[in-house]
Write a protein that holds these residues in place. Structure first.
Motif, short mmCIF file in Angstrom:
data_model
loop_
_atom_site.label_atom_id
_atom_site.label_comp_id
_atom_site.label_asym_id
_atom_site.label_seq_id
_atom_site.Cartn_x
_atom_site.Cartn_y
_atom_site.Cartn_z
N ASN A 100 14.58 6.22 3.38
CA ASN A 100 15.68 5.97 2.31
C ASN A 100 14.81 6.15 0.78
OD1 ASN A 100 17.59 4.66 3.75
ND2 ASN A 100 17.02 2.81 3.99
N GLN A 101 15.38 6.57 0.11
CA GLN A 101 14.54 6.40 -1.74
C GLN A 101 14.85 5.13 -2.25
OE1 GLN A 101 15.28 10.25 -2.55
NE2 GLN A 101 15.04 11.60 -0.73
N SER A 102 13.62 4.70 -2.57
CA SER A 102 14.06 3.46 -3.07
C SER A 102 13.33 3.11 -4.39
CB SER A 102 14.60 1.91 -2.30
OG SER A 102 14.65 0.96 -3.59
N ALA A 103 13.83 3.36 -6.02
CA ALA A 103 12.64 2.57 -6.35
C ALA A 103 12.81 1.75 -8.07
CB ALA A 103 11.76 4.04 -7.23
N ALA B 130 8.34 0.40 -4.87
CA ALA B 130 8.71 1.02 -4.46
C ALA B 130 8.39 1.37 -2.91
CB ALA B 130 7.69 2.42 -5.46
N ASN B 131 10.13 2.11 -2.65
CA ASN B 131 9.23 2.19 -0.82
C ASN B 131 8.76 3.16 -0.16
OD1 ASN B 131 10.97 4.45 -1.52
ND2 ASN B 131 12.79 3.57 0.02
N ASP B 132 8.54 4.03 0.82
CA ASP B 132 7.46 5.27 1.35
C ASP B 132 8.18 6.32 0.28
OD1 ASP B 132 5.41 3.56 1.98
OD2 ASP B 132 6.23 4.46 4.24
N ALA B 133 9.17 6.39 -0.01
CA ALA B 133 9.64 7.68 -0.79
C ALA B 133 10.19 7.63 -1.41
CB ALA B 133 10.84 8.53 0.78
N GLY C 22 0.76 10.62 -3.14
CA GLY C 22 1.53 9.81 -2.47
C GLY C 22 1.63 7.84 -2.85
N LYS C 23 1.21 7.92 -3.71
CA LYS C 23 1.39 6.70 -4.40
C LYS C 23 2.00 6.09 -5.33
CE LYS C 23 -1.69 4.21 -0.54
NZ LYS C 23 -0.68 3.52 0.38
N ALA C 24 2.70 4.93 -5.70
CA ALA C 24 3.99 4.87 -6.34
C ALA C 24 2.81 4.02 -8.29
CB ALA C 24 4.94 4.09 -6.68
N GLN C 25 3.01 4.34 -9.13
CA GLN C 25 2.15 3.75 -10.14
C GLN C 25 3.07 4.26 -11.22
OE1 GLN C 25 -0.87 6.21 -11.27
NE2 GLN C 25 -2.74 5.43 -9.32
N GLY C 26 2.79 3.33 -11.93
CA GLY C 26 3.19 2.88 -13.64
C GLY C 26 2.99 3.97 -14.14
#
Length: 442
Positions: A63-66, A98-101, A113-117
């Motif tokens: 799943n892709q979620s943000a 944000a999830n892993d994808a 691989g890490k979500a950032q603003g």
């Protein structure tokens, strides 16, 4: 080579120009200065996106979620001598979830691989104008949004828009129009970096993209355009776009739209993605408007042969680019642009209230084959758009629906079963909620 130095020089040249013939100028909103007529607008943009497709589950991508919060500050100057000015925009994006994808939704920066603003100076350009509403010439130089500008495009549905660096112009002369642009860098919607264009396989630098458009608007609601573009020595594209609205009664209008695109690889084209040599895409739609309702049916067909794989119509111009593609084959969940694919598209929407629009849509793609296996894909969904009558500038959009396609291998080809007699079905649900509030600061 089209260099950054040349673009900076062009920006300074725009600021110094003031000697275009006076016969072109007939503005009534002369304000005599850059700052006296300036204004600053702000936009708060909250976006949540979800895609539960299992098409890449074999690669461990689920799943892709943000969820992100954006802030835009847009400053527009007045006009110095009623001729030149400077505009600028700052964009900031904060991570809410944000999830892993998450990277599949293009909302947040992918930092190892890490979500950032992130934040960036998204637009900074000089502008110049001559003429009036019916006949005018406009020039821009610097970083700017080029939304459906000839063959170039930006995305405005995410927390921050993408922007291009270059020079662009637009000439309007009664019912005729001409647009042209040359660009050499791009800043994507989910990162602060400003990147050069690159080839898809060898990662060589592409020095520039040039594009132009000639259009004719005989009456309001009807337009025909010829579009051409080239990414230097890499990819050439031509297109014809047409739309028409014909009144049939007091509240009834007939709608018609059509697009045809042709793309051809040039001397540096590697044939590594999309198609080997050439590709074509045709889309046509007929519909009607009656009172507060609108409905239509569309059809598309694509030819995009790829050696040793399933080809598709590639509408960008290399890495770090975004091409315009005005066809409903660019679906909400799937892209119906594979070699040999035909697509049927249906939609219907209704202005339920002056402030509330609701709608339904569906896409069905068929006719393509991979290793002699027939493929099919489809999707459907619903959406609404609400404009607050109490709070000016507040809009809420939401859309949801399931989609069905095929699982992908590591090489992004359709995954077949063990006997190569059928494809492995992929399915999922996609959704977007976007809350946007625009207001003026001064």
């Amino acid at each position: 080579m089209y260099s950054h130095t040349k673009i900076t020089g062009s920006l300074m040249l725009l600021l110094s120009w003031g000697a275009i013939p006076e016969a072109l100028a007939d503005y009534s909103d002369y304000d005599g200065g850059l700052f006296t007529g300036s204004h600053l607008d702000s936009t708060l943009k909250n976006v949540w996106m979800l895609n539960t497709t299992d098409s890449m589950s074999d690669q461990g991508i689920g799943n892709q979620s943000a969820w992100a919060q954006g802030l835009h500050l847009d400053w527009q100057s007045g006009w110095l001598g009623d001729r030149v000015g400077v505009d600028a925009s700052w964009y900031g994006v904060a991570k809410l979830y944000a999830n892993d994808a998450f990277y599949g939704r293009d909302l947040l920066r992918d930092k190892n691989g890490k979500a950032q603003g992130f934040h960036k100076l998204g637009q900074l350009y000089a502008k110049a104008r001559w003429g009036d509403a019916q006949r005018h010439l406009s020039l821009w130089a610097g970083w700017r949004q080029l939304y459906k500008f000839a063959a170039l495009n930006v995305t405005r549905s995410r927390a921050a828009p993408s922007t291009w660096e270059g020079v662009s112009s637009e000439l309007k002369w009664d019912s005729m129009g001409i647009k042209a642009a040359v660009v050499n860098r791009f800043s994507e919607r989910d990162e602060p970096e400003k990147r050069r264009f690159r080839t898809l396989k060898s990662n060589k630098q592409i020095d520039y993209i040039a594009t132009g458009e000639m259009s004719w608007t005989p009456v309001k609601g009807s337009k025909i355009s010829y579009i051409a573009a080239e990414s230097a020595s890499y990819l050439l594209r031509h297109g014809v776009e047409a739309s028409a609205m014909m009144p049939l009664g007091e509240e009834l209008n007939l709608l018609a739209k059509s697009t045809y695109y042709y793309a051809r690889g040039l001397s540096e084209w590697e044939g590594a993605r999309g198609f080997s040599r050439t590709a074509q895409h045709l889309f046509a739609l007929v519909g009607y408007q009656y009172g507060r309702s609108e409905s239509g049916v569309g059809w598309s067909h694509t030819r995009a042969s790829l050696d040793n794989g399933l080809g598709h119509f590639y509408w960008h111009f290399g890495k770090n680019t975004r091409g315009a593609f005005n066809s409903k084959a660019d679906g909400e969940g799937n892209d119906y642009i594979n070699d040999g694919e035909q697509m049927v598209y249906l939609y219907s929407q209704y202005q339920l209230l002056p402030e509330l629009l609701i709608g339904l849509y569906g896409n069905y793609g068929f006719g393509m084959k991979y290793k002699n296996v027939a493929l099919k894909e489809w999707e459907c969904g619903g959406y609404f758009l609400w404009n607050s009558p109490q709070i000016k500038g507040l809009d809420v959009f939401a859309g949801f629906g399931p989609s069905y396609s095929w699982k992908l291998t590591s090489s992004k080809m359709p995954a077949l079963d063990e006997n190569n007699s059928s494809f492995r079905r992929a399915k999922g649900v996609g959704g977007t909620v976007r809350v946007e509030y625009r207001f003026n600061l001064f």
